[in-house]
Every structure is written in C-alpha cells, then in structure tokens.
Design a protein around this motif. Structure first.
Motif, PDB file in Angstrom:
ATOM      1  N   ASN A 126      -5.731   9.108  -8.520  1.00 10.35           N
ATOM      2  CA  ASN A 126      -4.992   9.310  -7.504  1.00 10.35           C
ATOM      3  C   ASN A 126      -4.458   8.299  -6.291  1.00 10.35           C
ATOM      4  OD1 ASN A 126      -4.424  12.188  -8.189  1.00 10.35           O
ATOM      5  ND2 ASN A 126      -6.317  12.910  -6.684  1.00 10.35           N
ATOM      6  N   SER A 127      -4.367   7.319  -6.925  1.00  9.03           N
ATOM      7  CA  SER A 127      -3.901   6.152  -6.135  1.00  9.03           C
ATOM      8  C   SER A 127      -2.379   5.607  -6.598  1.00  9.03           C
ATOM      9  CB  SER A 127      -4.755   4.769  -6.542  1.00  9.03           C
ATOM     10  OG  SER A 127      -4.573   4.527  -8.003  1.00  9.03           O
ATOM     11  N   THR A 155      -0.007  11.653  -2.548  1.00  9.92           N
ATOM     12  CA  THR A 155      -0.223  12.985  -1.930  1.00  9.92           C
ATOM     13  C   THR A 155       0.271  14.187  -2.802  1.00  9.92           C
ATOM     14  OG1 THR A 155       1.750  13.174  -0.704  1.00  9.92           O
ATOM     15  CG2 THR A 155      -0.042  11.855  -0.053  1.00  9.92           C
ATOM     16  N   CYS A 178       0.918   2.315  -5.354  1.00 12.95           N
ATOM     17  CA  CYS A 178       1.146   1.122  -4.856  1.00 12.95           C
ATOM     18  C   CYS A 178       2.626   0.956  -5.127  1.00 12.95           C
ATOM     19  CB  CYS A 178       0.577   0.233  -5.225  1.00 12.95           C
ATOM     20  SG  CYS A 178       0.748  -0.523  -6.719  1.00 12.95           S
ATOM     21  N   VAL A 216       4.556  10.343  -3.474  1.00 12.28           N
ATOM     22  CA  VAL A 216       4.096   9.377  -3.133  1.00 12.28           C
ATOM     23  C   VAL A 216       4.615   8.840  -1.697  1.00 12.28           C
ATOM     24  CG1 VAL A 216       3.905   6.548  -3.266  1.00 12.28           C
ATOM     25  CG2 VAL A 216       4.103   8.068  -5.345  1.00 12.28           C
ATOM     26  N   SER A 217       3.663   8.479  -0.672  1.00  9.25           N
ATOM     27  CA  SER A 217       4.097   8.285   0.565  1.00  9.25           C
ATOM     28  C   SER A 217       3.621   6.832   0.944  1.00  9.25           C
ATOM     29  CB  SER A 217       3.394   9.025   1.541  1.00  9.25           C
ATOM     30  OG  SER A 217       1.904   8.962   1.644  1.00  9.25           O
ATOM     31  N   ALA A 218       4.412   6.151   1.996  1.00 10.54           N
ATOM     32  CA  ALA A 218       4.038   4.900   2.483  1.00 10.54           C
ATOM     33  C   ALA A 218       4.409   4.728   3.753  1.00 10.54           C
ATOM     34  CB  ALA A 218       4.985   3.830   1.817  1.00 10.54           C
ATOM     35  N   THR A 219       3.586   4.125   4.356  1.00  5.85           N
ATOM     36  CA  THR A 219       3.711   3.956   5.822  1.00  5.85           C
ATOM     37  C   THR A 219       3.994   2.604   6.275  1.00  5.85           C
ATOM     38  OG1 THR A 219       1.730   5.604   6.306  1.00  5.85           O
ATOM     39  CG2 THR A 219       2.286   4.194   8.144  1.00  5.85           C
ATOM     40  N   LYS A 265       5.978   7.428   8.720  1.00  2.53           N
ATOM     41  CA  LYS A 265       5.262   7.595   7.282  1.00  2.53           C
ATOM     42  C   LYS A 265       6.747   8.142   6.556  1.00  2.53           C
ATOM     43  CE  LYS A 265       1.762  10.001   4.929  1.00  2.53           C
ATOM     44  NZ  LYS A 265       0.662  10.698   5.179  1.00  2.53           N
ATOM     45  N   PHE A 321       0.765  -1.333  -0.039  1.00  2.32           N
ATOM     46  CA  PHE A 321      -0.025  -0.130  -0.058  1.00  2.32           C
ATOM     47  C   PHE A 321       0.615   1.374   0.079  1.00  2.32           C
ATOM     48  CE2 PHE A 321      -3.120  -2.804   2.528  1.00  2.32           C
ATOM     49  CZ  PHE A 321      -3.592  -3.173   1.535  1.00  2.32           C
ATOM     50  N   ALA A 322       0.511   2.308  -0.874  1.00  3.31           N
ATOM     51  CA  ALA A 322       1.102   3.687  -0.817  1.00  3.31           C
ATOM     52  C   ALA A 322       0.175   4.367  -1.124  1.00  3.31           C
ATOM     53  CB  ALA A 322       2.069   3.673  -1.920  1.00  3.31           C
ATOM     54  N   GLN A 323       0.301   5.710  -0.863  1.00  4.55           N
ATOM     55  CA  GLN A 323      -0.786   6.896  -1.195  1.00  4.55           C
ATOM     56  C   GLN A 323      -0.132   8.002  -2.100  1.00  4.55           C
ATOM     57  OE1 GLN A 323       0.268   6.575   2.397  1.00  4.55           O
ATOM     58  NE2 GLN A 323      -1.032   4.741   2.247  1.00  4.55           N
TER      59      GLN A 323
END
Length: 151
Positions: free
Chosen positions: A144-145, A8, A147, A12-15, A31, A4-6
């Motif tokens: 806006n997705s 923004t 991965c 791209v950010s990943a937690t 994050k 999973f990633a976002q």
C-alpha cells in the motif's frame, strides 16, 4: 527525484505546499488526489475559500469541465507554485494556471446531499501537471505504498 505520495482508498494522494505570491499565499498545505483521468490540475471551491480566494472573482475558463459531480464552473488562477516533499528534499513546480472547480448550485432549494458533494470534492493533480513535468506514478499494492517519480 522520488516525491512522496500515499495510496488510499480513494486512490493516490499527494500533499503539497501551495504558494500563490500574487495572493499573499505562501506554503499552505493542500492535499491532492492524483487523477490521470483529469485534464487539468484544480482546487475545489471549498479549498479556494479556505485560502481566502473567492473563485467567482477570477476570470472564468472558456472550457467546460465535466466532473463526477456534473458540469463544473471553472475559474482560472494565474501563477501558482506547488512544492512537494521528496526523498532528497522538496521540489518546486511552477503552474502558469491553476483552475478552481465550482459545482454549480441548482436553482431552488439546496439539498444536504449537494452540500456534501460540494464540500467533499477533492483537489485534483491532473494530466496537465503529470505530462508537463513527466511525472511517473508508482503504486505498490503489496505494501500500500506510492510515490511520484520526477526526472
């Protein structure tokens, strides 16, 4: 495996859950900004302090690190684990070294702007991680997705 990633406004950010067994840190949420321009994966000084790590107590890196905020002092933290959630469960990634970047304080009076930069400096998921684990970044701007695909 799809992680999973976002997508923004900052990229791209990943937690991930961060584990540093030698420091008694297990599963702290961190994050990261996925930064294909960063050579190394790193934590910010602020993030390290939140985790109870004084970066300046660690060995200094011999490499100079240049950031958007200027030249950073780099300290080396050995043996860390990043655990990212994915579509088919979590995946663990072992890091021999995790770097901590510290924006040096100027001599003389500190400014509020410098403090804001220091506090806002992100944790970076760099090319060392992306290459080692052959991570492909996938961004879909129509919805806006994002991965990260890991083999």
């Amino acid at each position: 495996m799809r992680l999973f990633a976002q997508l923004t406004e900052k990229g791209v950010s990943a937690t991930a859950a961060l584990a540093i067994p030698g420091r008694g840190i297990f599963g702290q949420t961190v994050k990261f900004i996925v930064d294909t321009g960063a050579d190394i994966t790193s934590l910010s000084e602020f993030e390290a302090m939140k985790l109870g790590i004084d970066p300046r107590s660690l060995p200094a890196s011999r490499k100079q690190t240049i950031t958007g905020g200027g030249v950073a002092e780099t300290y080396v933290l050995a043996e860390a684990m990043l655990i990212f959630p994915g579509e088919s469960g979590a995946r663990e990634f072992h890091m021999d070294f995790l770097h901590i970047l510290c924006i040096p304080r100027r001599k003389g009076a500190r400014t509020e702007r410098e403090d804001r930069i220091r506090l806002a400096f992100p944790n970076l998921l760099g090319r060392d991680f992306l290459k080692k684990y052959r991570i492909n970044l996938v961004a879909n701007f129509s919805d806006n997705s994002a991965c990260m695909d890991a083999p």
